[in-house]
Motif scaffolding. Structure first.
Motif, PDB file in Angstrom:
ATOM      1  N   THR A  37       0.497  -1.295  -0.401  1.00  0.00           N
ATOM      2  CA  THR A  37      -0.096   0.321  -0.113  1.00  0.00           C
ATOM      3  C   THR A  37       0.991   0.846   0.321  1.00  0.00           C
ATOM      4  O   THR A  37       0.659   1.716  -1.180  1.00  0.00           O
ATOM      5  CB  THR A  37      -0.795   0.061   1.283  1.00  0.00           C
ATOM      6  N   GLN A  40       2.034   1.916  -3.182  1.00  0.00           N
ATOM      7  CA  GLN A  40       1.989   2.050  -4.693  1.00  0.00           C
ATOM      8  C   GLN A  40       1.229   3.721  -4.197  1.00  0.00           C
ATOM      9  O   GLN A  40       1.107   4.512  -5.443  1.00  0.00           O
ATOM     10  CB  GLN A  40       0.518   1.677  -4.242  1.00  0.00           C
ATOM     11  N   GLN A  41       1.067   4.200  -2.951  1.00  0.00           N
ATOM     12  CA  GLN A  41       0.871   5.672  -2.794  1.00  0.00           C
ATOM     13  C   GLN A  41       1.769   6.215  -3.307  1.00  0.00           C
ATOM     14  O   GLN A  41       1.739   7.156  -4.366  1.00  0.00           O
ATOM     15  CB  GLN A  41       0.768   6.229  -0.856  1.00  0.00           C
ATOM     16  N   LYS A  42       3.616   5.346  -3.375  1.00  0.00           N
ATOM     17  CA  LYS A  42       4.475   6.790  -3.791  1.00  0.00           C
ATOM     18  C   LYS A  42       4.488   6.576  -4.993  1.00  0.00           C
ATOM     19  O   LYS A  42       5.444   7.318  -6.031  1.00  0.00           O
ATOM     20  CB  LYS A  42       5.893   5.555  -2.784  1.00  0.00           C
ATOM     21  N   LEU A  43       4.155   5.131  -5.814  1.00  0.00           N
ATOM     22  CA  LEU A  43       4.093   5.041  -7.060  1.00  0.00           C
ATOM     23  C   LEU A  43       3.481   6.489  -8.058  1.00  0.00           C
ATOM     24  O   LEU A  43       3.524   6.887  -8.684  1.00  0.00           O
ATOM     25  CB  LEU A  43       3.658   3.782  -7.401  1.00  0.00           C
ATOM     26  N   SER A  44       2.339   6.809  -6.873  1.00  0.00           N
ATOM     27  CA  SER A  44       1.307   7.056  -7.285  1.00  0.00           C
ATOM     28  C   SER A  44       1.961   8.631  -7.920  1.00  0.00           C
ATOM     29  O   SER A  44       1.669   9.217  -8.813  1.00  0.00           O
ATOM     30  CB  SER A  44       0.110   7.074  -6.389  1.00  0.00           C
ATOM     31  N   VAL A  45       2.715   8.970  -6.617  1.00  0.00           N
ATOM     32  CA  VAL A  45       2.833  10.628  -6.010  1.00  0.00           C
ATOM     33  C   VAL A  45       3.849  10.898  -7.650  1.00  0.00           C
ATOM     34  O   VAL A  45       3.821  12.016  -7.793  1.00  0.00           O
ATOM     35  CB  VAL A  45       3.717  10.787  -5.381  1.00  0.00           C
ATOM     36  N   GLU A  47       4.230   9.558 -10.208  1.00  0.00           N
ATOM     37  CA  GLU A  47       3.665   9.228 -11.331  1.00  0.00           C
ATOM     38  C   GLU A  47       2.769  10.654 -12.056  1.00  0.00           C
ATOM     39  O   GLU A  47       2.910  11.260 -12.614  1.00  0.00           O
ATOM     40  CB  GLU A  47       2.449   8.058 -11.626  1.00  0.00           C
ATOM     41  N   ASN A  48       2.117  11.518 -11.022  1.00  0.00           N
ATOM     42  CA  ASN A  48       1.721  12.795 -10.461  1.00  0.00           C
ATOM     43  C   ASN A  48       2.955  13.743 -10.955  1.00  0.00           C
ATOM     44  O   ASN A  48       2.674  14.943 -12.057  1.00  0.00           O
ATOM     45  CB  ASN A  48       0.891  12.775  -9.605  1.00  0.00           C
ATOM     46  N   ASN A  49       4.202  13.537 -10.138  1.00  0.00           N
ATOM     47  CA  ASN A  49       5.458  14.747 -10.718  1.00  0.00           C
ATOM     48  C   ASN A  49       5.912  14.527 -11.984  1.00  0.00           C
ATOM     49  O   ASN A  49       6.671  15.326 -12.529  1.00  0.00           O
ATOM     50  CB  ASN A  49       6.407  14.425  -9.921  1.00  0.00           C
ATOM     51  N   ARG A  50       5.952  13.149 -12.757  1.00  0.00           N
ATOM     52  CA  ARG A  50       6.176  12.562 -14.207  1.00  0.00           C
ATOM     53  C   ARG A  50       5.503  13.597 -14.872  1.00  0.00           C
ATOM     54  O   ARG A  50       5.826  14.960 -16.011  1.00  0.00           O
ATOM     55  CB  ARG A  50       6.866  11.441 -13.752  1.00  0.00           C
ATOM     56  N   ASN A  71      12.071   9.497 -14.711  1.00  0.00           N
ATOM     57  CA  ASN A  71      11.882  10.052 -12.579  1.00  0.00           C
ATOM     58  C   ASN A  71      12.442  10.898 -12.922  1.00  0.00           C
ATOM     59  O   ASN A  71      13.540  10.794 -11.723  1.00  0.00           O
ATOM     60  CB  ASN A  71      12.601   8.285 -12.689  1.00  0.00           C
TER      61      ASN A  71
END
Length: 210
Positions: A37, A40-45, A47-50, A71
């Protein structure tokens, strides 16, 4: 009898082992679920930054900012944000020019107004000052600037009569002694100056005929 006791003891050992394994499995499952979990939150952040960085690169141009990896770190985001702020602040430098244009426009309007007043006088048309003074003379009771404006607008439908101009004209008449100003509560009223005072002042200067 011994065989039965051994089987019971073995079953108890297996049951205890299975229970312990289940407990360890549950604990590990819970730990991994928490980590998944969080990842997944870090990945979502990320992706938004990218997506934000790519949008900034498209806005500023690839040549000005260079190639940004997928990245990109936070420092790149801050640089892009500062550049975006600078680009939005650029139009503010042109505001003084607009203000200068507005000031020159007002000066032109004032000049044209004076020229119009001169043409009116040359054409023999009564000026606003004369109209305001005549309105006060015709009415004995004090009148407000709004009443004078309404009367002039009704009498001269083809002529633009502004309340602010009428009030300024009334104040000018007061300053020159051609009108009196009285205040009742919060309202200001104007009345034409009577010529009796002027006549009274001139009478003593006259010498009686011998």
């Amino acid at each position: 009898m011994d065989t039965s006791a051994d089987n019971t003891s073995l079953k108890s050992q297996y049951a205890a082992q299975i229970t312990a394994d289940l407990e360890r499995n549950s604990a590990e499952h819970e730990r991994l679920s928490s980590e998944v979990t969080a990842l997944q939150q870090k990945l979502s952040v990320l992706e938004n930054n990218r997506a934000l960085l790519r949008s900034m690169r498209q806005t500023l141009g690839d040549e000005a900012i260079g190639d940004i990896p997928g990245n990109a770190d936070v420092s790149s985001s801050q640089d892009g944000a500062s550049a975006a702020r600078k680009s939005t602040e650029l139009p503010a430098a042109r505001r003084p020019k607009k203000q200068a244009d507005t000031t020159s426009g007002r000066q032109k309007e004032a000049g044209s107004g004076r020229r119009r007043a001169k043409r009116v006088r040359e054409a023999g048309v009564p000026t606003l000052r004369e109209l305001v003074r005549d309105d006060l003379t015709q009415h004995r009771e004090p009148r407000s600037a709004a009443e004078v404006t309404a009367a002039l607008a009704q009498a001269l439908p083809d002529r633009e009569v502004k309340a602010t101009v009428v009030r300024s004209t009334l104040e000018s008449l007061v300053a020159k002694g051609e009108a009196h100003r009285t205040k009742q509560q919060k309202s200001v009223f104007y009345a034409a100056a009577t010529p009796n005072a002027a006549v009274g002042e001139a009478a003593p200067s006259e010498t009686p005929a011998s």
